[in-house]
Write a protein that holds these residues in place. Structure first.
Motif, PDB file in Angstrom:
ATOM      1  N   ARG A 516      -2.876  -0.907   9.635  1.00  0.00           N
ATOM      2  CA  ARG A 516      -4.047  -1.742   9.915  1.00  0.00           C
ATOM      3  C   ARG A 516      -3.961  -2.427  11.266  1.00  0.00           C
ATOM      4  O   ARG A 516      -4.727  -3.344  11.539  1.00  0.00           O
ATOM      5  CB  ARG A 516      -4.205  -2.740   8.766  1.00  0.00           C
ATOM      6  CG  ARG A 516      -4.131  -1.938   7.447  1.00  0.00           C
ATOM      7  CD  ARG A 516      -4.193  -2.772   6.231  1.00  0.00           C
ATOM      8  NE  ARG A 516      -5.273  -3.736   6.274  1.00  0.00           N
ATOM      9  CZ  ARG A 516      -5.450  -4.626   5.305  1.00  0.00           C
ATOM     10  NH1 ARG A 516      -4.647  -4.626   4.260  1.00  0.00           N
ATOM     11  NH2 ARG A 516      -6.426  -5.466   5.383  1.00  0.00           N
ATOM     12  N   ASP A 517      -2.963  -1.965  12.082  1.00  0.00           N
ATOM     13  CA  ASP A 517      -2.812  -2.485  13.446  1.00  0.00           C
ATOM     14  C   ASP A 517      -2.807  -4.018  13.489  1.00  0.00           C
ATOM     15  O   ASP A 517      -3.512  -4.645  14.269  1.00  0.00           O
ATOM     16  CB  ASP A 517      -3.919  -1.938  14.376  1.00  0.00           C
ATOM     17  CG  ASP A 517      -3.568  -2.207  15.837  1.00  0.00           C
ATOM     18  OD1 ASP A 517      -2.350  -2.365  16.140  1.00  0.00           O
ATOM     19  OD2 ASP A 517      -4.491  -2.276  16.663  1.00  0.00           O
ATOM     20  N   LEU A 518      -1.997  -4.615  12.615  1.00  0.00           N
ATOM     21  CA  LEU A 518      -1.888  -6.074  12.610  1.00  0.00           C
ATOM     22  C   LEU A 518      -0.914  -6.514  13.704  1.00  0.00           C
ATOM     23  O   LEU A 518      -0.019  -5.769  14.087  1.00  0.00           O
ATOM     24  CB  LEU A 518      -1.376  -6.538  11.243  1.00  0.00           C
ATOM     25  CG  LEU A 518      -2.292  -6.161  10.065  1.00  0.00           C
ATOM     26  CD1 LEU A 518      -1.615  -6.474   8.741  1.00  0.00           C
ATOM     27  CD2 LEU A 518      -3.613  -6.902  10.181  1.00  0.00           C
ATOM     28  N   SER A 519      -1.089  -7.733  14.202  1.00  0.00           N
ATOM     29  CA  SER A 519      -0.132  -8.229  15.193  1.00  0.00           C
ATOM     30  C   SER A 519       1.024  -8.929  14.456  1.00  0.00           C
ATOM     31  O   SER A 519       0.816  -9.679  13.502  1.00  0.00           O
ATOM     32  CB  SER A 519      -0.815  -9.181  16.166  1.00  0.00           C
ATOM     33  OG  SER A 519      -1.190 -10.354  15.505  1.00  0.00           O
ATOM     34  N   TYR A 520       2.205  -8.632  14.927  1.00  0.00           N
ATOM     35  CA  TYR A 520       3.430  -9.059  14.258  1.00  0.00           C
ATOM     36  C   TYR A 520       4.201  -9.995  15.183  1.00  0.00           C
ATOM     37  O   TYR A 520       4.081  -9.925  16.410  1.00  0.00           O
ATOM     38  CB  TYR A 520       4.272  -7.816  13.935  1.00  0.00           C
ATOM     39  CG  TYR A 520       5.528  -8.081  13.130  1.00  0.00           C
ATOM     40  CD1 TYR A 520       5.452  -8.325  11.759  1.00  0.00           C
ATOM     41  CD2 TYR A 520       6.785  -8.083  13.740  1.00  0.00           C
ATOM     42  CE1 TYR A 520       6.604  -8.557  11.020  1.00  0.00           C
ATOM     43  CE2 TYR A 520       7.931  -8.315  12.997  1.00  0.00           C
ATOM     44  CZ  TYR A 520       7.837  -8.545  11.632  1.00  0.00           C
ATOM     45  OH  TYR A 520       8.976  -8.782  10.913  1.00  0.00           O
TER      46      TYR A 520
END
Lengths: 649, 649
Positions: A516-520
């Motif tokens: 989901r291309d989340l920022s980590y």
């Protein structure tokens, strides 16, 4: 130097000299005025004139013992075998401190006198002759009238005022306490009390600098925060300079902000220095307005605090005519390489601990904005401009910020961060004010390296060994095969993804990171949590480079939680306690053991005994569980010790 | 232990334990209550609970430099050879401390940006790629919400309260300041202010002890002086125990006086200890009344001061939950033999000086009544009960009472006493607050011995050599034939008989001493004035043993003057300045040179330079002549230096 926008690198000593010259040419006082105060009010103040004794102490000859006052020559010939009897009237009974009666010049202790009834009263039987002035305190034994008791320029202690009183003084002439005005400036600065917006900074510097001035024995006050307006700042400085002996202007933290201070001083008076070869503290501004010295301190709090120490404190001591402040020093072995820029004095905050009989100094973060580096520092390591840093293991001299016995009573923990260590640090101090548990958060691997190198007592570790799936133990065999080590279980704890409240992205696990291309937000290399992430990604065949934010590293669970809380990342791996501290939600990923590793022979070190006792305490274990996400089933158990089980306690 | 009239020798550590047990059984508080105070008022106080950060600092990600905020991925590929242009809207100009704009994760320093006009504004030309979080201070870089900032039991410094403010605190919960009541007792004790009669003692102890308590961070008050009446003292103790956390009862200086205190404590509460194996301080009384600890301190001022340090100060720190006070230590070489009674802790006051690169400790007078021994002490040498003293030259550990740099800036003068040295000590300190001239008065011969043994920088001497009639020089040849020495003339001065005002006995010279059977007060063996007397008596063929009082020895001119002034002797030999200090008359006997002897190579020691400068100053010479009886014709001249004349200055 007039109104130069250029920040120079003036060496500290030259800067102080230039400042002094500017102050003198402005008619600033070299000393504060003299005031005469009662003795009780003189303690802590500095004498402005010598204190000569105007009375002797004792004021006359007095008995130094309880006994009888005699004329020494009357005792000639007395001995155990040939006792003498002194008739009533030829001796007087005296107590210690009594004035010697007329015609008496010696005292015989009461234990050495027997009384014998005689016609007119009691005769005193004595068994030994005494020389003149035996057991007599002579007039002036302590101090004689006319003697110099204290010189000018002496900071008065309780014993000094008592001696002055004994010598006849009832008041003393001292220097007036220097007055310090603190002027905070900056549009973004807000007073303490209201929570700052994202673009605001709380005015902690005024609080700190005024307190530093008071600690230096001064009267200090803080003006209202001045906006970034040279007219307003100028008016505040002129106003303060009318009553203050030193004016401190605090720039905002913007690098260009000190230009306002420099311009104001230049316009209103004389700008002596703008920029010194000192880190932190580089953009300091020194000058004079009217008859007051003015210092512009940088807005970064570490810079502000050290600038006060280096420039303001000696100036304030000089105004009182006293010696400048001084910190005791200790020798210490440097834990790691310390680079330093040649040409700049460097003031490095260090933690100190006595490990295996050696004092070890571990440098703390060097950023001028990290005030906690000064809070946590046990000492300051001064690296002069000419020195290009130090090698690891080099012996250095460190100025102490804590008292030496407290250094020796410090349990040094280096390694992974866990809130249970904070909890333990507080519980230990609470039960014993001399005991400190100091933990430095460098990740599990960093802790094991520190233990290997003799830099800490215990290393906190939860380091997963990917090929075996075991925690910590395989690394000990690899890194310290010849050392007899012990491993004490601190806790089992849950690791999971910290996500915003309500989990708005509906995250269910690590796979969401790429899907989901989340920022980590990540932990640093060598951190156990980083190892855990990498291991879990490996098991799931996820390429770390596909994770947005994988390169953003934070040093603690709480820092990860803070980043998620501030909306700078969608999630990060961490412990439940960190999520709770920030009101975040938590998506469990794994449970892991968190252990304390130490040399087996230090298990019985008395310094560590209170820690083991604490870990065994049911009350403390309950307080751990209250944090959430912890299992204390094995807390305090020695889970590994060179093959032997821990002796039952 | 109940109401025993017997003073015991309880070891200090056992005494403290017994006191603690008595206090606990009386329900004395282990800690003072907690109070919540504003941050500014919390400095110096001790935290009563841990301080957890409830806000991160910085509160969000902020720019760490002035420059432009960018998205790091937008800079990929930029280099000096392949610059990139960021269009307007894809970067924002930021100052240090500004919050990072949305979608921006790095800052490029303004020095590295060039602006290029483009259609919709200015494009930014960049010459290097930056990684994410370059030049960005992350949220929580300083401190993260939820982190332990300070443990309980931490004495707050300015930097601590500033960090607490940054982490969201506006007030802190600290221990209430301990309250200390000081009760002076004794019929002979009079308050400070009125000159004491011969049989009265000024109450300097209350002043000192209350100041010591305040220095320890306490609130302190002093009651009226209580007469020697157990009822009155008992009432005062009960009254104080209702509000104080510690009650200090000061006995008079009589040895039996502490019995009142012991009896009162025993009657009103629990007497735990009467008498400890500590010198000075032996007859201390420890116990509890109602819910307050009570300490009875001895009346001798040195005992009172040290008793506070040893027993009261640690107890007060514990009440605040803080670590006990601690003094830094230094190693030093002992100047002379130091006997100490086995079974008694001994606290010896010492002077310290750095001579020839070695710190030398010279014991001061050990009498518990000599408060000036504590005023003049640079350090305390603790000789534990088990140690039977020290040999001369032995290296010992000394607790510092002055700061170490001041020890290194101390000119150590040992030898004969002259008021000009006092005058010089004050003038030197006045011109340089870091400089001390410390003179120990042991007579001329003692000074030369100290110089020979490397214990001082300069020896003051006016030692007549009877067979040659020369002063000082013949002794140097005899005592230090191989040393290259220099002799600096301090003054010529008049010696004469100090006699009561109006010279009631009509004394005209030394012959009157025997012819009229006058009582004399002498100087100690090895004093130049004693040598002068003996020489003059020899010339006049007078047998010293015929002089009444020849055996009474005083250590200084002023002490001789004090004895004459108090009517304890009819006359004594001394200098005019001493006569003037006591308003005595003066019958001249001789003029003599008073010299400073030193190693020739230390003539150029920078430490001594200010002294030579001072001696050359006409103003200082004038102030010497004002004392009376001094000739400064040769002041400051090197009168001897291994045959060479002093280089012209």
């Amino acid at each position: 130097m007039q109104d130069s926008p250029f920040i120079s690198d003036v060496p500290a000593e030259s800067a102080i000299q230039a400042w002094r010259r500017a102050c003198l040419s402005h008619g600033c006082a070299e000393r504060t005025d003299t005031v005469t105060v009662a003795l009780a009010d003189a303690v802590g103040r500095v004498t402005a004139e010598p204190v000569w004794a105007n009375r002797s102490s004792p004021v006359g000859d007095v008995a130094a013992m309880d006994g009888i006052a005699v004329r020494a020559r009357d005792t000639h010939g007395a001995s155990e075998t040939t006792p003498l009897w002194l008739a009533p009237g030829s001796y007087e009974v005296v107590d210690t401190g009594d004035p010697m009666p007329e015609q008496r010049d010696a005292v015989i202790m009461r234990e050495h006198v027997h009384y014998v009834a005689s016609g007119s009263g009691e005769s005193a039987e004595i068994l030994a002759a005494v020389p003149p002035y035996h057991n007599v305190r002579s007039i002036g034994e302590d101090v004689s009238a006319g003697e110099l008791l204290l010189p000018e320029g002496h900071r008065l202690r309780p014993v000094d005022v008592a001696a002055a009183a004994a010598a006849g003084a009832t008041e003393l002439t001292v220097r007036r306490t220097p007055r310090v005005a603190v002027i905070p400036t900056g549009d973004e600065i807000v007073p303490i009390g209201s929570p700052p917006r994202q673009d605001e900074i709380v005015d902690t510097n005024s609080l700190m600098l005024a307190a530093q001035a008071r600690e230096a024995g001064c009267e200090a006050w803080t003006t209202a925060v001045q906006p970034d307006d040279t007219g307003r700042i100028g008016a505040a400085v002129r106003d303060a300079s009318a009553t203050a002996d030193l004016v401190i202007v605090i720039a905002g933290s913007s690098a260009g902000r000190d230009d306002y201070t420099a311009r104001v001083i230049s316009e209103q008076g004389t700008l002596a220095v703008h920029g010194v070869a000192v880190r932190p503290g580089h953009p300091v501004v020194l000058g004079a307005v009217d008859a007051a010295p003015v210092i512009g301190v940088p807005g970064y709090p570490v810079s502000a605090a050290l600038t006060f120490d280096i420039f303001a404190a000696p100036m304030l001591a000089e105004l009182e005519g006293a010696a400048p402040p001084h910190r005791p020093e200790t020798r210490a072995r440097l834990a790691r390489k310390l680079p330093s820029v040649v040409g700049m004095d460097d003031w490095v905050r260090v933690r100190l601990g006595s490990v295996g009989g050696t004092v070890v100094a571990t440098p703390l973060p060097r950023g001028a904005g990290v005030l906690t580096s000064l809070v946590r520092a046990d000492g300051l390591l001064f690296v002069p401009a000419a020195v290009e840093g130090h090698h690891p293991g080099e012996e250095v001299s460190v100025q102490l910020l804590r008292r030496y016995p407290e250094i020796e009573r410090t349990i040094v923990a280096i390694g992974s961060h866990d809130l249970v260590l904070d909890l333990a640090a507080n519980a230990l101090r609470s039960s014993d004010p001399t005991l400190t548990l100091a933990s430095s958060n460098v990740g599990s691997l960093g802790g094991l390296v520190a233990l290997r190198d003799g830099l800490c007592h215990i290393a906190g570790s939860h380091l997963l060994h990917p090929s075996t799936g075991e925690y910590t133990l395989p690394y000990l065999d690899e890194m310290m095969p010849d050392r007899e080590l012990a491993v004490v279980r601190l806790v089992h704890r849950d690791q999971g993804l910290l996500v915003p409240p309500g989990n708005p992205h509906g995250i269910t696990g690590l796979h969401d990171l790429v899907e989901r291309d989340l920022s980590y937000v990540n932990r640093q290399r060598g951190a156990g949590t980083r190892m855990l992430l990498d291991h879990e990604l490996h098991c799931r065949e996820i390429d770390p480079q596909r994770i947005s934010g994988y390169a953003r590293e934070e040093p603690t669970h709480l820092a990860v939680a803070a980043a998620v809380s501030a909306g700078r990342a969608d999630c990060g791996l961490g412990i439940l306690a960190a999520a709770r501290a920030f009101g975040l939600d938590f998506v469990p990923v794994a449970q892991e053991p968190y252990d304390l590793v130490l040399d087996a022979n230090t298990l019985d070190d008395p310094l560590l005994a209170p820690l083991w006792e604490l870990l065994d305490s049911p009350a403390f274990q309950a307080s751990i569980r209250e944090l959430g996400g912890y299992d204390t089933e094995e807390t305090g158990r020695v889970v590994h010790r060179s093959g032997r089980a821990r002796p039952a306690t």
